[in-house]
Design a protein around this motif. Structure first.
Motif, short mmCIF file in Angstrom:
data_model
loop_
_atom_site.label_atom_id
_atom_site.label_comp_id
_atom_site.label_asym_id
_atom_site.label_seq_id
_atom_site.Cartn_x
_atom_site.Cartn_y
_atom_site.Cartn_z
N ALA A 1 -6.55 11.76 0.75
CA ALA A 1 -7.72 10.93 0.45
C ALA A 1 -7.37 9.82 -0.54
O ALA A 1 -7.87 8.70 -0.43
CB ALA A 1 -8.86 11.79 -0.09
N ARG A 2 -6.51 10.15 -1.50
CA ARG A 2 -6.10 9.13 -2.48
C ARG A 2 -5.31 8.02 -1.79
O ARG A 2 -5.49 6.84 -2.08
CB ARG A 2 -5.28 9.79 -3.59
N GLY A 3 -4.43 8.40 -0.88
CA GLY A 3 -3.67 7.40 -0.12
C GLY A 3 -4.57 6.50 0.69
O GLY A 3 -4.35 5.29 0.77
N VAL A 4 -5.61 7.08 1.30
CA VAL A 4 -6.59 6.29 2.05
C VAL A 4 -7.32 5.34 1.12
O VAL A 4 -7.55 4.17 1.45
CB VAL A 4 -7.58 7.23 2.79
N SER A 5 -7.67 5.82 -0.07
CA SER A 5 -8.35 4.96 -1.05
C SER A 5 -7.46 3.80 -1.47
O SER A 5 -7.92 2.66 -1.57
CB SER A 5 -8.75 5.77 -2.29
N CYS B 1 0.84 -1.20 0.00
CA CYS B 1 0.00 0.00 0.00
C CYS B 1 0.87 1.25 0.00
O CYS B 1 0.60 2.20 -0.74
CB CYS B 1 -0.92 0.01 1.22
N THR B 2 1.90 1.24 0.82
CA THR B 2 2.81 2.38 0.90
C THR B 2 3.52 2.60 -0.43
O THR B 2 3.63 3.73 -0.93
CB THR B 2 3.84 2.17 2.02
N GLU B 3 3.99 1.50 -1.03
CA GLU B 3 4.69 1.61 -2.31
C GLU B 3 3.75 2.08 -3.43
O GLU B 3 4.13 2.91 -4.26
CB GLU B 3 5.32 0.27 -2.68
N LEU B 4 2.53 1.56 -3.45
CA LEU B 4 1.56 2.00 -4.46
C LEU B 4 1.24 3.48 -4.31
O LEU B 4 1.16 4.20 -5.30
CB LEU B 4 0.28 1.17 -4.37
N ALA B 5 1.06 3.92 -3.08
CA ALA B 5 0.79 5.34 -2.84
C ALA B 5 1.97 6.19 -3.28
O ALA B 5 1.80 7.31 -3.76
CB ALA B 5 0.47 5.58 -1.37
N GLY B 6 3.19 5.63 -3.17
CA GLY B 6 4.38 6.36 -3.57
C GLY B 6 4.53 6.53 -5.07
O GLY B 6 5.12 7.50 -5.54
N ASP C 1 1.77 6.40 -7.16
CA ASP C 1 0.55 7.02 -7.68
C ASP C 1 0.75 8.53 -7.71
O ASP C 1 1.02 9.14 -6.67
CB ASP C 1 -0.64 6.65 -6.79
N SER C 2 0.63 9.13 -8.86
CA SER C 2 0.94 10.56 -8.99
C SER C 2 0.06 11.44 -8.11
O SER C 2 0.52 12.45 -7.57
CB SER C 2 0.86 11.00 -10.45
#
Length: 117
Positions: free
Chosen positions: A35-39, A19-24, A26-27
């Protein structure tokens, strides 16, 4: 390309580090959109299994589609039951000491076509 695994696709349950890597990467999330990180975290916590099964059922061109899972695979059984499916059969002998439960997935499109035509 192996027939058992075309394209070398590997699936597994997402971890918190995923999740952390994907949020990193994701532009939107990387730009600071909380909110995007929470999603993204919510998406990682929810299974994609339901979506994969629905997509498979939607693309089925035969009147019947069967899926199966071992009796010991409780997460998959919950997924099938959540999708409104009930076991239609049990087969012993595929995996010693762990029978296989079979589920029938009716193809709504073809069933409807047969009912009207």
């Amino acid at each position: 390309m192996a027939l058992a695994n075309p394209g070398g696709l590997v699936t597994r349950r997402a971890t918190s580090s995923d999740c952390t890597e994907l949020a990193g990467i994701d532009s939107v999330a990387a730009a600071g959109d909380h909110a995007r990180g929470v999603s993204i975290r919510r998406w990682c916590e929810q299974g994609v299994g339901t979506h994969l099964l629905k997509a498979t059922e939607a693309r089925c061109t035969t009147p019947k589609l069967f899926t199966s899972t071992n009796v010991s695979n409780h997460p998959m059984q919950r997924l099938r039951q959540f999708g409104g499916r009930s076991p239609v059969g049990l087969l012993h002998g595929l995996d010693e000491g762990d029978p296989e439960l079979f589920y029938r997935c009716p193809n709504i499109r073809l069933r409807g076509r047969a009912d009207h035509g």
